[in-house]
Design a protein around this motif. Structure first.
Motif, PDB file in Angstrom:
ATOM      1  N   ASN A 181      40.472  33.966  20.978  1.00  0.00           N
ATOM      2  CA  ASN A 181      40.930  33.741  19.615  1.00  0.00           C
ATOM      3  C   ASN A 181      41.834  34.869  19.125  1.00  0.00           C
ATOM      4  N   LEU A 182      42.322  35.722  20.041  1.00  0.00           N
ATOM      5  CA  LEU A 182      43.360  36.698  19.726  1.00  0.00           C
ATOM      6  C   LEU A 182      44.472  36.563  20.769  1.00  0.00           C
ATOM      7  N   ARG A 183      45.595  37.146  20.486  1.00  0.00           N
ATOM      8  CA  ARG A 183      46.707  37.155  21.442  1.00  0.00           C
ATOM      9  C   ARG A 183      47.231  38.599  21.564  1.00  0.00           C
ATOM     10  N   TYR A 219      48.920  43.397  24.871  1.00  0.00           N
ATOM     11  CA  TYR A 219      48.742  43.988  26.200  1.00  0.00           C
ATOM     12  C   TYR A 219      47.985  43.068  27.151  1.00  0.00           C
ATOM     13  N   CYS A 220      47.587  41.879  26.676  1.00  0.00           N
ATOM     14  CA  CYS A 220      46.741  41.002  27.496  1.00  0.00           C
ATOM     15  C   CYS A 220      47.250  39.560  27.498  1.00  0.00           C
ATOM     16  N   MET A 221      47.526  38.999  26.308  1.00  0.00           N
ATOM     17  CA  MET A 221      47.944  37.593  26.202  1.00  0.00           C
ATOM     18  C   MET A 221      49.159  37.473  25.284  1.00  0.00           C
ATOM     19  N   LEU A 226      49.471  43.453  16.507  1.00  0.00           N
ATOM     20  CA  LEU A 226      49.017  43.596  17.896  1.00  0.00           C
ATOM     21  C   LEU A 226      48.367  42.323  18.433  1.00  0.00           C
ATOM     22  N   THR A 227      47.705  41.575  17.543  1.00  0.00           N
ATOM     23  CA  THR A 227      46.867  40.452  18.015  1.00  0.00           C
ATOM     24  C   THR A 227      47.314  39.081  17.517  1.00  0.00           C
ATOM     25  N   ARG A 228      48.252  39.066  16.577  1.00  0.00           N
ATOM     26  CA  ARG A 228      48.747  37.848  15.898  1.00  0.00           C
ATOM     27  C   ARG A 228      47.755  37.254  14.911  1.00  0.00           C
ATOM     28  N   PHE A 229      46.616  37.898  14.709  1.00  0.00           N
ATOM     29  CA  PHE A 229      45.646  37.359  13.747  1.00  0.00           C
ATOM     30  C   PHE A 229      45.237  38.449  12.753  1.00  0.00           C
TER      31      PHE A 229
END
Ligand code: SAM
Length: 340
Positions: free
Chosen positions: A23-25, A28-30, A132-135
């Protein structure tokens, strides 16, 4: 029974990804817009995970970590925790989460028998978190951390991936945040794992740099002397506060690696950087006996010679490990599928 590989490393620890969904993007990962997800029918049931954990226990695995993707997205996760915690072979049962759903689930996870929890926390600034995470979810994560601290896990850790120009000015603030909830903070060097398609060597803040930044704020830092196969090297500040650094990129610890990973659809990977996994779902679903499965696992582990992070360190020109087109063809190469 303990089985060792070609570098004399025992198999002690299994990281189980319970879902490839997140539920995050995190950048550095997705960082991509679209992902190829594992087919639903391939995802192992809790009963199947439990059977595999029993087979791994026969090889000496007593440490189990649930991860993902985001493990708290897996419906009824406490039921799996209960199954695994009840096994006399499970010496240590931990979970890694981004914390967003944790405020609601911490109590149930603890009651089900989860020993330890690690929560990812990369920044204390809401706007940075969103970038960083889009959320826009920092407050939910902080609520999750407070709840985890309140329900009395054996330990709560906070993991920060340090990325140059993104959050490398927050190291001391994160240590201070850890103190408020009695959580040990661990700083992770940015790794070029599958999925980190925006990785560059310049973005890596090295362990040496992290120590220098923290020493500038806190004064002398002493290494904690301990025998451990844990990935983090631990350090002590003058006031006694302990923190860790996981320097997988610049000072890898392959020589003491006793870990392997199981994807949500039952592929077994012997290294975070391994390009191929061993399919355990197929034999399990076609009725292989525990003894047959155990003998396959034993011979695979005995042949293991992986030193993925050391090999990457020796690469002359370092850029993202796996190109996007390859990741789209083979999602098992993604960190979020393999389980961090
Ligand atoms: N969703 C959960 C979470 O956020 O903690 C569990 C899965 S996540 C893949 C597990 C860990 O991998 C997290 O601590 C995350 O920060 C770390 N991670 C992901 N990509 C990374 C990278 N490129 N370098 C270093 N650590 C990374």
């Amino acid at each position: 029974m303990s089985v060792v590989d070609r570098l004399n490393r025992p198999l002690r620890s299994l990281r189980i990804s319970v879902t490839d969904r997140c539920n995050l993007r995190c950048q550095y990962c997705m960082p991509e817009d679209d992902y190829v997800w594992l087919p639903r029918e391939d995802i192992l049931t809790f009963e199947e995970v439990s059977q595999l954990v029993d087979i791994f226990a026969g090889l000496g695995v007593g440490k189990v970590r649930l991860t993902g993707g985001e493990p708290l997205l897996r419906r009824d996760l406490p039921a799996l925790v209960r199954l695994l915690a009840a096994k006399p072979t499970t010496r240590d049962l931990a979970l890694t989460t981004n914390g967003i759903l944790l405020a609601d689930q911490a109590k149930a996870l603890r009651s089900a028998g989860l020993h330890r929890i690690t929560i990812s926390l990369d920044t204390l600034h809401g706007d940075r978190f969103k970038a960083l995470t889009r959320f826009d979810a920092l407050d939910a994560v902080l609520a999750g951390i407070r709840e985890a601290a309140a329900v009395g896990f054996d330990s709560v850790k906070l993991d920060t991936v340090v990325v140059r120009g993104v959050n490398d000015d927050e190291l001391a603030d994160l240590v201070e945040c850890g103190k408020t909830v009695t959580a040990e903070v661990r700083f992770i060097e940015y790794m070029d794992v599958g999925g980190a398609t925006k990785w560059s060597p310049e973005a890596v803040v090295t362990r040496r740099e992290m120590l220098a930044m923290l020493a500038a704020r806190y004064g002398p830092i002493t290494p904690v002397e301990e025998e451990s196969s844990a990935p983090a090297d631990r350090f002590r500040l003058r006031d006694g506060t302990i923190f860790g650094i996981i320097s997988s990129t610049t000072e890898p610890f392959c020589r003491s690696c006793d870990r392997s990973r199981l994807t949500a659809d039952g592929l077994w990977y012997l290294c975070l950087y391994a390009q191929r996994g061993v399919d355990l779902r197929r034999p399990l679903r076609s009725g292989a006996s525990p003894e047959e499965m155990r003998s396959v696992l034993t011979s695979v582990w005995q042949q293991r010679a992986d030193r993925g992070a050391e090999v990457r360190l020796a690469a002359a020109e370092r850029k993202p490990f796996i190109p996007i087109e390859t990741l789209q063809r083979e999602p098992h190469l993604e960190m979020h599928t393999r389980g961090g």
